[in-house]
Design a protein around this motif. Sequence first.
Motif, mmCIF file in Angstrom:
data_model
loop_
_atom_site.group_PDB
_atom_site.id
_atom_site.type_symbol
_atom_site.label_atom_id
_atom_site.label_comp_id
_atom_site.label_asym_id
_atom_site.label_seq_id
_atom_site.Cartn_x
_atom_site.Cartn_y
_atom_site.Cartn_z
ATOM 1 N N VAL A 103 0.085 6.664 2.534
ATOM 2 C CA VAL A 103 0.883 7.770 1.995
ATOM 3 C C VAL A 103 2.145 7.963 2.826
ATOM 4 O O VAL A 103 2.097 8.013 4.057
ATOM 5 N N ASP A 104 3.271 8.072 2.120
ATOM 6 C CA ASP A 104 4.563 8.318 2.762
ATOM 7 C C ASP A 104 5.098 9.648 2.225
ATOM 8 O O ASP A 104 5.697 9.690 1.150
ATOM 9 N N VAL A 105 4.851 10.734 2.951
ATOM 10 C CA VAL A 105 5.266 12.063 2.505
ATOM 11 C C VAL A 105 6.739 12.257 2.811
ATOM 12 O O VAL A 105 7.159 12.128 3.959
ATOM 13 N N ALA A 128 -10.844 10.320 8.803
ATOM 14 C CA ALA A 128 -10.031 9.434 9.642
ATOM 15 C C ALA A 128 -9.428 8.297 8.830
ATOM 16 O O ALA A 128 -8.207 8.131 8.779
ATOM 17 N N ALA A 129 -10.274 7.496 8.186
ATOM 18 C CA ALA A 129 -9.775 6.316 7.484
ATOM 19 C C ALA A 129 -8.899 6.677 6.285
ATOM 20 O O ALA A 129 -7.779 6.173 6.148
ATOM 21 N N ALA A 130 -9.373 7.550 5.401
ATOM 22 C CA ALA A 130 -8.610 7.885 4.191
ATOM 23 C C ALA A 130 -7.517 8.907 4.475
ATOM 24 O O ALA A 130 -6.342 8.683 4.186
ATOM 25 N N PHE A 131 -7.890 10.058 5.034
ATOM 26 C CA PHE A 131 -6.909 11.109 5.298
ATOM 27 C C PHE A 131 -5.852 10.653 6.305
ATOM 28 O O PHE A 131 -4.694 11.060 6.242
ATOM 29 N N GLY A 132 -6.251 9.795 7.245
ATOM 30 C CA GLY A 132 -5.321 9.345 8.276
ATOM 31 C C GLY A 132 -4.445 8.180 7.883
ATOM 32 O O GLY A 132 -3.643 7.703 8.699
ATOM 33 N N SER A 133 -4.552 7.697 6.640
ATOM 34 C CA SER A 133 -3.740 6.572 6.198
ATOM 35 C C SER A 133 -2.392 7.073 5.681
ATOM 36 O O SER A 133 -2.208 7.333 4.490
ATOM 37 N N HIS A 134 -1.463 7.255 6.595
ATOM 38 C CA HIS A 134 -0.138 7.750 6.228
ATOM 39 C C HIS A 134 0.887 7.234 7.237
ATOM 40 O O HIS A 134 0.540 6.655 8.272
ATOM 41 N N THR A 135 2.152 7.449 6.944
ATOM 42 C CA THR A 135 3.224 6.938 7.801
ATOM 43 C C THR A 135 3.642 7.918 8.880
ATOM 44 O O THR A 135 4.525 7.620 9.678
ATOM 45 N N GLY A 136 3.028 9.078 8.939
ATOM 46 C CA GLY A 136 3.390 10.055 9.951
ATOM 47 C C GLY A 136 2.967 11.467 9.612
ATOM 48 O O GLY A 136 2.711 12.279 10.498
ATOM 49 N N SER A 137 2.862 11.754 8.314
ATOM 50 C CA SER A 137 2.457 13.089 7.866
ATOM 51 C C SER A 137 1.379 12.968 6.810
ATOM 52 O O SER A 137 1.538 12.210 5.841
ATOM 53 N N GLN A 197 0.792 -1.234 0.000
ATOM 54 C CA GLN A 197 0.000 0.000 0.000
ATOM 55 C C GLN A 197 0.825 1.285 0.000
ATOM 56 O O GLN A 197 0.287 2.352 -0.295
ATOM 57 N N LEU A 198 2.113 1.221 0.311
ATOM 58 C CA LEU A 198 2.907 2.438 0.461
ATOM 59 C C LEU A 198 3.120 3.145 -0.877
ATOM 60 O O LEU A 198 3.490 2.523 -1.868
ATOM 61 N N VAL A 199 2.866 4.445 -0.877
ATOM 62 C CA VAL A 199 3.144 5.290 -2.038
ATOM 63 C C VAL A 199 3.912 6.507 -1.555
ATOM 64 O O VAL A 199 3.441 7.241 -0.684
ATOM 65 N N GLU A 200 5.092 6.728 -2.101
ATOM 66 C CA GLU A 200 5.907 7.866 -1.703
ATOM 67 C C GLU A 200 5.426 9.130 -2.424
ATOM 68 O O GLU A 200 5.200 9.117 -3.634
#
Length: 511
Positions: free
Chosen positions: A508-510, A360-369, A322-325
Amino acid sequence: MGRPGFVLEVDDRTPPLLVPDGDRFRLEKFPLGTRVIYPAESLARVPELSEAINAALDAPLQSEPLSALLEPEMRLTIAFDDIGTPTPRMRRPDIRGKVLEAVLARAAAAGVDDVALVSANGLNRRMSSEELQYIVGERVFRSFYADGLLINHDAEDADNLSKIGSTMTGEIALNARAAGSDLLIFVHLVDGPPRGAAAIAAGLGSTATIGQLSGLGAPASNAAAETADLVTSAVRVFEIDAVLDNDVFASPVEFLSHREWEWSLRDRATWFGVSRGLGWSPQRARRRLMNRAEGDYHATLVTAGAPAAVQEASRAQITAQQLVEVSGPADVGILGVGARTPYSIDSVTNPILAAWSGLAAAFGSHTGSPFVRPGGALILYHPLQAEFSALHHPSYVDFFTDVLTVTTDPQQIATDYEEKFANDSWYVHLYRTSQAFHGVHPMYLWYQAAAAQRHCNDIVWVGADRESAARMGFRAASTLADALEIVASTVGRTPSISYLHAPPSILVDVR
């Protein structure tokens, strides 16, 4: 091996992009320069599911093989996810049913007679007998249900809850059958980053225990880690995880998860028929169609053994899928909210559930940011119609009409209303005897959505009911152009824009 997720910059050649919008989809033309964050394609599925399950049980991580843990006189309990995982539900046979059959075969071979199955539904609604059968399969259902050995967990049943210890936030109580077992087997489908052993307490805990993990202060505390340690020290747990792929859409609409410029002529014809059909159908008919939709999920990894080791393996696999940079956050984020959430199965996605799903579910799906900068703007698509299920969401109705008209502030809600909703005898009765979510359920989802509200200065819903949006503290717009005009005072006239193109899920990995 599927292709990884990537970021596309919209130019003159980019076709209109698919956007979930409640119980419909729309094709939207985005401004030039918009970054489109595409999900990854699925990782390779396990070649043979039964073989993968047997291999995991016979060679577990940091544990003896399951057969070595089973003894004739032991008390064995098997817990499993409820109908909300995954969303949409998978086509039959459900992977959990296959896992249960393999476990029960070993238990029978070992002479284990005292076996019970429990749905780890926490404060979610009780599953019907048909839904239980859908998950566990017909053979397991026939063997256990009639004898009362296949049940939904009841977080309010004081006679069947056992205290296993305390953390800094309070006492921890679990389902008595699970807590008193010689071995608890937890069967879990992984469609997002694992929560750790605290997920067991969230599914099998008392209302107070779940409140410590889901309440307003829980995300900022060590409650989850403390609870996980306590559960695994007080109860012998053998966890079995099946990590799911990204095949959210099943035939004939599987192309909806493909990139738009790759749609074939047949795909476009199917899209034309589907979109026209949904547009012409009455809302109830559209809702029935969405509720019947199934995902063509498969397992990409099956592991078993010690919970911490299993969860680490699952986390690595789901991250790889699932990770996308993404290179830096945007001024404006855009995402669509579909008709299905884990809490609206065979029901209605009311405005509270839509807000949770997007914020929460969509916007909050990230690695920290998040993919939006602090103080930026978020634009979402959903009609936010004030429709509620009297069967499933009675407390949601009162939360929407009586609480949000007074305040949207999570702290004030927790102080003034949470205890009342948690202890309301009618809500408790409906949760225990009918198919209602617990009275406090909408508040816990509202708390989770609060992080996005703190992060973004503007939140605008395209195509939303204006009264519903305003009641929740948001604004509504008729079109994407109108929404960008509304947020211009916050982000300027030429903001950077990112569109989160989901489903399937994206982590999401910003950078």
